[in-house]
Write an enzyme that holds these catalytic residues in place. Structure first.
Site, PDB file in Angstrom:
ATOM      1  N   CYS A   1       1.883  32.762 -75.407  1.00  0.00           N
ATOM      2  CA  CYS A   1       0.669  32.469 -74.657  1.00  0.00           C
ATOM      3  C   CYS A   1       0.942  32.681 -73.167  1.00  0.00           C
ATOM      4  CB  CYS A   1       0.224  31.030 -74.917  1.00  0.00           C
ATOM      5  SG  CYS A   1      -1.191  30.515 -73.917  1.00  0.00           S
TER       6      CYS A   1
ATOM      7  N   UNK B   1       0.831  41.131 -84.132  1.00  0.00           N
ATOM      8  CA  UNK B   1       1.065  40.441 -85.400  1.00  0.00           C
ATOM      9  C   UNK B   1       1.322  38.976 -85.039  1.00  0.00           C
TER      10      UNK B   1
END
Length: 116
Positions: free
Chosen positions: A71, A95
Protein backbone atom coordinates in the site's frame (compact mmCIF):
# COMPACT_ATOMS: atom_id res chain seq x y z
CA UNK A 1 6.94 -20.53 -10.96
CA UNK A 2 4.85 -19.40 -8.04
CA UNK A 3 6.02 -16.46 -5.94
CA UNK A 4 3.47 -16.89 -3.16
CA UNK A 5 2.05 -19.87 -1.35
CA UNK A 6 -1.65 -20.43 -1.92
CA UNK A 7 -3.68 -21.25 1.17
CA UNK A 8 -7.16 -20.67 -0.25
CA UNK A 9 -9.61 -18.05 0.90
CA UNK A 10 -9.13 -15.78 -2.10
CA UNK A 11 -12.63 -14.34 -1.89
CA UNK A 12 -11.99 -11.70 -4.56
CA UNK A 13 -10.57 -14.03 -7.24
CA UNK A 14 -13.92 -14.39 -9.04
CA UNK A 15 -15.53 -11.22 -7.68
CA UNK A 16 -16.52 -8.82 -10.46
CA UNK A 17 -19.04 -6.39 -8.94
CA UNK A 18 -18.55 -2.68 -9.75
CA UNK A 19 -16.69 -0.79 -7.07
CA UNK A 20 -13.32 -0.02 -5.55
CA UNK A 21 -10.78 -2.22 -3.77
CA UNK A 22 -9.08 -0.44 -0.88
CA UNK A 23 -6.29 -1.39 1.52
CA UNK A 24 -7.72 -3.60 4.28
CA UNK A 25 -5.43 -1.92 6.80
CA UNK A 26 -5.85 1.83 6.10
CA UNK A 27 -8.66 2.15 3.52
CA UNK A 28 -6.54 3.82 0.80
CA UNK A 29 -7.92 3.32 -2.73
CA UNK A 30 -5.89 0.75 -4.65
CA UNK A 31 -7.77 -0.76 -7.60
CA UNK A 32 -10.99 -0.15 -9.51
CA UNK A 33 -13.19 -3.07 -10.51
CA UNK A 34 -12.77 -1.76 -14.08
CA UNK A 35 -9.11 -2.85 -14.02
CA UNK A 36 -9.87 -6.35 -12.65
CA UNK A 37 -9.86 -9.33 -15.01
CA UNK A 38 -10.15 -13.11 -14.90
CA UNK A 39 -6.78 -14.86 -14.66
CA UNK A 40 -5.73 -18.47 -14.10
CA UNK A 41 -3.81 -17.68 -10.89
CA UNK A 42 -5.73 -18.15 -7.62
CA UNK A 43 -5.32 -14.47 -6.69
CA UNK A 44 -7.33 -11.47 -7.92
CA UNK A 45 -5.67 -9.82 -10.94
CA UNK A 46 -5.71 -6.14 -11.93
CA UNK A 47 -4.07 -4.19 -14.77
CA UNK A 48 -3.59 -0.83 -13.07
CA UNK A 49 -3.94 1.10 -9.84
CA UNK A 50 -6.42 3.91 -9.16
CA UNK A 51 -3.79 6.49 -8.19
CA UNK A 52 -0.18 6.79 -9.23
CA UNK A 53 0.77 6.42 -5.57
CA UNK A 54 -1.73 3.66 -4.71
CA UNK A 55 1.11 1.16 -4.38
CA UNK A 56 4.80 1.26 -3.55
CA UNK A 57 7.00 -1.10 -5.57
CA UNK A 58 10.16 -2.96 -4.62
CA UNK A 59 12.16 -5.21 -7.00
CA UNK A 60 11.82 -8.94 -6.37
CA UNK A 61 15.28 -10.42 -5.81
CA UNK A 62 16.55 -12.33 -8.87
CA UNK A 63 13.22 -11.82 -10.72
CA UNK A 64 13.38 -8.71 -12.94
CA UNK A 65 9.83 -9.28 -14.21
CA UNK A 66 8.30 -9.12 -10.72
CA UNK A 67 7.92 -6.33 -8.18
CA UNK A 68 6.63 -6.68 -4.63
CA UNK A 69 3.82 -4.19 -4.07
CA UNK A 70 2.56 -2.66 -0.85
CA UNK A 71 0.00 0.00 0.00
CA UNK A 72 1.35 3.40 -0.99
CA UNK A 73 -0.07 4.94 2.18
CA UNK A 74 0.55 2.48 5.05
CA UNK A 75 2.97 -0.09 3.60
CA UNK A 76 0.63 -3.10 4.00
CA UNK A 77 1.92 -5.99 1.83
CA UNK A 78 -0.39 -6.59 -1.14
CA UNK A 79 1.27 -9.06 -3.51
CA UNK A 80 3.18 -8.61 -6.78
CA UNK A 81 3.19 -6.72 -10.05
CA UNK A 82 4.28 -8.87 -12.98
CA UNK A 83 5.60 -6.65 -15.75
CA UNK A 84 4.29 -7.27 -19.29
CA UNK A 85 2.08 -10.14 -18.08
CA UNK A 86 -1.33 -8.46 -18.33
CA UNK A 87 -4.16 -9.35 -20.70
CA UNK A 88 -2.88 -6.91 -23.37
CA UNK A 89 0.63 -6.42 -24.69
CA UNK A 90 2.67 -4.14 -22.45
CA UNK A 91 0.25 -4.28 -19.51
CA UNK A 92 1.22 -5.40 -16.04
CA UNK A 93 -0.62 -7.96 -13.94
CA UNK A 94 -1.10 -7.02 -10.31
CA UNK A 95 -1.57 -10.29 -8.41
CA UNK A 96 -3.03 -9.28 -5.03
CA UNK A 97 -3.92 -11.18 -1.85
CA UNK A 98 -7.66 -10.96 -1.07
CA UNK A 99 -6.80 -10.63 2.62
CA UNK A 100 -5.02 -7.33 1.89
CA UNK A 101 -8.13 -5.85 0.24
CA UNK A 102 -11.52 -4.55 1.28
CA UNK A 103 -14.21 -4.05 -1.37
CA UNK A 104 -16.39 -0.93 -1.47
CA UNK A 105 -19.41 -1.39 -3.81
CA UNK A 106 -20.08 1.32 -6.38
CA UNK A 107 -22.15 4.09 -4.83
CA UNK A 108 -20.83 3.40 -1.31
CA UNK A 109 -17.46 5.15 -1.79
CA UNK A 110 -16.46 8.17 0.26
CA UNK A 111 -17.57 11.44 -1.44
CA UNK A 112 -14.00 12.35 -2.43
CA UNK A 113 -13.46 8.98 -4.14
CA UNK A 114 -12.27 8.98 -7.72
CA UNK A 115 -12.37 5.20 -8.09
CA UNK A 116 -15.34 4.04 -10.09
Amino acid sequence: MSFCSFFGGEVFQNHFEPGVYVCAKCGYELFSSRSKYAHSSPWPAFTETIHEDSVAKCPEKNRPEALKVSCGKCGNGLGHEFLNDGPKRGQSRFUIFSSSLKFIPKGKEAPASQGD
